[in-house]
Design an enzyme around this catalytic site. Structure first.
Site, PDB file in Angstrom:
ATOM      1  CE  LYS A 113      -1.669  -6.462  -8.950  1.00 34.07           C
ATOM      2  NZ  LYS A 113      -2.548  -7.201  -8.622  1.00 34.07           N
ATOM      3  CD  GLU A 132      -8.365   7.871  -6.061  1.00 39.25           C
ATOM      4  OE1 GLU A 132      -8.184   8.128  -6.642  1.00 39.25           O
ATOM      5  OE2 GLU A 132      -9.736   7.801  -5.439  1.00 39.25           O
ATOM      6  CB  CYS A 142     -11.399   5.833  -1.623  1.00 38.89           C
ATOM      7  SG  CYS A 142     -11.813   6.490  -3.358  1.00 38.89           S
ATOM      8  CD  GLU A 176     -10.189   3.210   3.173  1.00 39.73           C
ATOM      9  OE1 GLU A 176      -9.795   2.232   3.258  1.00 39.73           O
ATOM     10  OE2 GLU A 176     -10.428   4.198   2.411  1.00 39.73           O
TER      11      GLU A 176
HETATM   12  P1  NDP Z   1      -4.661  -3.421  -1.515  1.00 41.64           P
HETATM   13  O1  NDP Z   1      -4.468  -2.469  -0.827  1.00 41.64           O
HETATM   14  O2  NDP Z   1      -4.012  -4.676  -0.879  1.00 41.64           O
HETATM   15  O3  NDP Z   1      -4.946  -3.740  -2.802  1.00 41.64           O
HETATM   16  C1  NDP Z   1      -5.282  -2.814  -3.642  1.00 41.64           C
HETATM   17  C2  NDP Z   1      -4.290  -3.500  -5.130  1.00 41.64           C
HETATM   18  O4  NDP Z   1      -2.707  -3.461  -4.362  1.00 41.64           O
HETATM   19  C3  NDP Z   1      -4.518  -4.532  -5.929  1.00 41.64           C
HETATM   20  O5  NDP Z   1      -4.343  -4.321  -6.909  1.00 41.64           O
HETATM   21  C4  NDP Z   1      -4.044  -4.751  -4.709  1.00 41.64           C
HETATM   22  O6  NDP Z   1      -3.561  -6.766  -5.969  1.00 41.64           O
HETATM   23  C5  NDP Z   1      -2.449  -5.057  -4.771  1.00 41.64           C
HETATM   24  N1  NDP Z   1      -0.832  -4.471  -3.752  1.00 41.64           N
HETATM   25  C6  NDP Z   1      -1.906  -5.953  -3.042  1.00 41.64           C
HETATM   26  N2  NDP Z   1      -0.461  -5.949  -2.146  1.00 41.64           N
HETATM   27  C7  NDP Z   1       0.438  -5.272  -3.197  1.00 41.64           C
HETATM   28  C8  NDP Z   1       2.057  -5.012  -2.195  1.00 41.64           C
HETATM   29  N3  NDP Z   1       2.381  -5.101  -1.797  1.00 41.64           N
HETATM   30  N4  NDP Z   1       2.854  -3.815  -3.743  1.00 41.64           N
HETATM   31  C9  NDP Z   1       1.948  -3.713  -4.897  1.00 41.64           C
HETATM   32  N5  NDP Z   1       0.102  -4.278  -4.890  1.00 41.64           N
HETATM   33  C10 NDP Z   1       0.270  -4.631  -3.861  1.00 41.64           C
HETATM   34  O7  NDP Z   1      -5.991  -3.619  -0.385  1.00 41.64           O
HETATM   35  P2  NDP Z   1      -7.131  -4.223  -0.449  1.00 41.64           P
HETATM   36  O8  NDP Z   1      -7.274  -5.641  -1.216  1.00 41.64           O
HETATM   37  O9  NDP Z   1      -5.891  -5.801   0.694  1.00 41.64           O
HETATM   38  O10 NDP Z   1      -8.143  -3.282   1.079  1.00 41.64           O
HETATM   39  C11 NDP Z   1      -7.774  -3.734   2.175  1.00 41.64           C
HETATM   40  C12 NDP Z   1      -8.306  -2.279   2.344  1.00 41.64           C
HETATM   41  O11 NDP Z   1      -7.463  -1.200   1.495  1.00 41.64           O
HETATM   42  C13 NDP Z   1      -9.600  -2.206   2.334  1.00 41.64           C
HETATM   43  O12 NDP Z   1     -10.223  -2.483   2.778  1.00 41.64           O
HETATM   44  C14 NDP Z   1      -9.467  -0.589   2.146  1.00 41.64           C
HETATM   45  O13 NDP Z   1      -9.683   0.037   4.135  1.00 41.64           O
HETATM   46  C15 NDP Z   1      -8.450  -0.261   1.279  1.00 41.64           C
HETATM   47  N6  NDP Z   1      -8.941  -0.603   0.155  1.00 41.64           N
HETATM   48  C16 NDP Z   1      -9.189   1.432  -0.423  1.00 41.64           C
HETATM   49  C17 NDP Z   1      -9.390   1.323  -1.997  1.00 41.64           C
HETATM   50  C18 NDP Z   1      -9.206   3.189  -2.462  1.00 41.64           C
HETATM   51  O14 NDP Z   1      -9.776   2.975  -3.690  1.00 41.64           O
HETATM   52  N7  NDP Z   1      -8.445   3.765  -1.659  1.00 41.64           N
HETATM   53  C19 NDP Z   1      -9.521   0.750  -3.266  1.00 41.64           C
HETATM   54  C20 NDP Z   1      -8.789  -0.632  -2.170  1.00 41.64           C
HETATM   55  C21 NDP Z   1      -8.399  -0.794  -1.026  1.00 41.64           C
HETATM   56  P3  NDP Z   1      -4.279  -7.797  -5.473  1.00 41.64           P
HETATM   57  O15 NDP Z   1      -5.335  -7.734  -5.142  1.00 41.64           O
HETATM   58  O16 NDP Z   1      -4.235  -8.894  -6.433  1.00 41.64           O
HETATM   59  O17 NDP Z   1      -3.437  -8.707  -4.160  1.00 41.64           O
END
Ligand code: NDP
Length: 499
Positions: A188, A263, A297, A395
């Protein structure tokens, strides 16, 4: 392609994708689409189906059938390796196309996207070898009559939730290892960057991966992502994203006690000693926070620098920032592209405002750059940052670097460890005793000495503390997707229990 003006690479109409279940592309039909606009240009580039929970159920059922009938999980590892090697060749052949969609959806510079896709080829090649290297153990020390074997078995159906910052790279840091272990997958992707996850389905099908072993269900995190974390027939979930959603994954996984690989976030220190090669360190520090607009990250977002050189070093980093080429992601000369989403742009600008309000000294950047379209933020440096400020603790996930000076090595280590995260850290020093002492004492899953953000598929990725659970990549990464069985073998006749 290098010589084409960037606007030629923008599609005249958005490309419409289906999702992928049981070896077949499924057209959206009556399902609504998510339309993605290129963050660098504001042009519609892709249309991605919003799948339903029933679609997810069908994909999990396909992955379950593929796992249980042994079409992948029980074939010789040499055959799994062949598929992964063929996939590597196909990614190499389609690299330019994959890089383009990655840039169009994510906003990262095309030169960076190309390098990432090239790296993904190497990961598939490495994982092919890892498939064949995976093995168990034998115990010949149980006495004459008992012999013990430990076997590794694929864990089963793996749900894979990936974020938008490295849509293809993060996918490829997981998929070939999961497949190498003999598992099947339902992926997903983030709804804003789904294209290359769907293209990988075409790649794997052409490489000969049997139907049902790699499925992709698209849609939002709150619907499809959440349903995947709760799904009773998913044996393991690999989630990469924010710590807050990671916490929800832990709660949701209690239904069937699925294994979790997480992660999550980081607030990663860059520790610079006065005895470092400061020119090299300044370049590395600028790269560590500028790369991918700080949306990594493992971005080095806290600069912990020895006080005697702190001001001079700030100036050196500022000079580097001034030369960084920020702009159109499709321009091959661009080093820093667009912020991936409007929401993320807003988050970063809010943190910059908080930094100012809390009394940090803005050394450079801090503003939005206007290219007439898209979201761009200048690399930003804050001095005089104290440990309690939001820009020191949270972050930000943007090109914002917070400077915190130190006087002693103990103080440097204490500041570095003063975070709930433990994903990555770097140290810059020409004194090996100091560098290794810091490397041994800072609690982080990845550590760099006199470099940053370097790596390869051999080395595992993952975090300490609230940065996550488990490891991806390397032989450790394949082992994560297996479970261990102990086999006890009696040689000859048992001692009777009832005589
Ligand atoms: P999220 O954690 O929301 O998104 C990461 C993934 O999780 C996406 O595929 C998202 O889908 C999915 N997701 C969102 N909500 C759920 C849920 N309830 N259950 C399961 N999967 C879910 O990150 P954001 O895009 O909102 O970014 C917010 C913050 O997260 C950033 O500012 C950053 O700080 C951090 N981040 C960290 C990352 C890393 O590599 N460690 C990567 C991305 C974000 P969809 O996008 O389709 O909603």
């Amino acid at each position: 392609m290098d010589h084409q003006p960037a606007h030629f690479l923008l599609p005249s109409d958005p490309r419409t994708f289906g999702f992928f279940v049981d070896g077949k592309i499924v057209e959206a039909g009556a399902r609504p689409y998510f339309e993605r606009h290129s963050p660098g240009h504001g042009v519609a580039v892709t249309r991605i189906p919003k799948c339903t929970k029933e679609d997810l159920d069908l994909a999990v059922a396909a992955a379950r059938r593929a796992f249980e009938d042994g079409r992948w999980s029980r074939i010789p590892s040499v055959e799994r390796a062949s598929v992964l090697l063929r996939a590597a060749q196909i990614i190499r052949r389609r690299a330019e196309e994959i890089a383009l969609w990655e840039t169009l959806e994510n906003g990262k510079p095309i030169s960076q996207a190309r390098a990432e896709i090239d790296g993904c080829v190497g990961i598939f090649e490495y994982a092919a070898g890892a498939a064949r290297a995976l093995h168990g153990d034998a115990f010949n020390n149980l006495g004459d009559r008992l012999f013990g074997l430990v076997t590794r078995e694929p864990i089963g159906v793996v749900g894979l939730i990936t974020p938008w910052n490295f849509p293809f790279l993060i996918l490829c840091e997981r998929v070939p290892f999961i497949l190498a272990a003999g598992c099947t997958i339902v992926a997903k992707p983030s709804e804003v960057t789904s294209a290359t996850t769907l293209i990988l389905a075409e790649v794997l099908a052409e490489a000969g991966l049997p139907a049902g072993c790699y499925n992709v269900v698209t849609g939002s995190g709150s619907t499809i992502g959440q349903a995947m974390t709760e799904h009773m027939d998913v044996d393991m979930l690999s989630f990469t994203g924010s710590t807050s959603v990671g916490r929800r994954c832990v709660q949701a996984a209690t239904g069937n006690f699925k294994k979790l690989g997480l992660e999550l976030g980081g607030k990663n220190p860059q520790i610079v000693f006065a005895d470092a090669d400061l020119e090299d360190a300044a370049d590395g520090v600028a790269f560590g926070i500028g790369f991918n607009t700080g949306q990594c990250c493992v971005s080095g977002s806290r600069l912990i620098v020895e006080r005697s050189v702190a001001r001079a070093f700030e100036e050196m980093v500022t000079a580097k920032f001034a030369k960084v080429k920020v702009g159109d992601p499709l321009d091959p000369a661009t080093q820093v592209g667009a912020i991936t989403t409007a929401a993320q742009n807003e988050t970063i600008m809010t943190y910059i405002a908080k930094g100012r309000a809390e009394g940090a000294r803005l050394v450079c950047g801090g503003e939005q750059l206007d290219f007439g379209h898209g979201h761009y933020i200048a690399p930003t440096l804050f001095g005089d940052v104290s440990a309690d400020m939001a820009i020191a603790r949270d972050e930000i996930f943007g090109p914002v670097l917070s400077v915190m000076p130190f006087d002693t090595i103990e103080e440097a280590i204490a500041i570095a460890n003063d975070t709930v995260y433990g994903l990555a850290a770097s140290v810059w020093s020409k004194n090996i005793d100091k560098a290794l002492t810091v490397a041994r004492r800072v609690r982080a899953g990845r550590f760099w000495i006199n470099t940053t953000l370097a790596g390869g598929p051999e080395l595992p990725l993952g975090g300490f503390k609230q940065s996550g659970w488990g490891r991806e990549a390397g032989i450790y990464g394949v082992e994560e997707y297996t479970q261990i069985k102990s086999v006890h073998i009696e040689l000859g006749k048992r001692e009777p229990w009832v005589s």
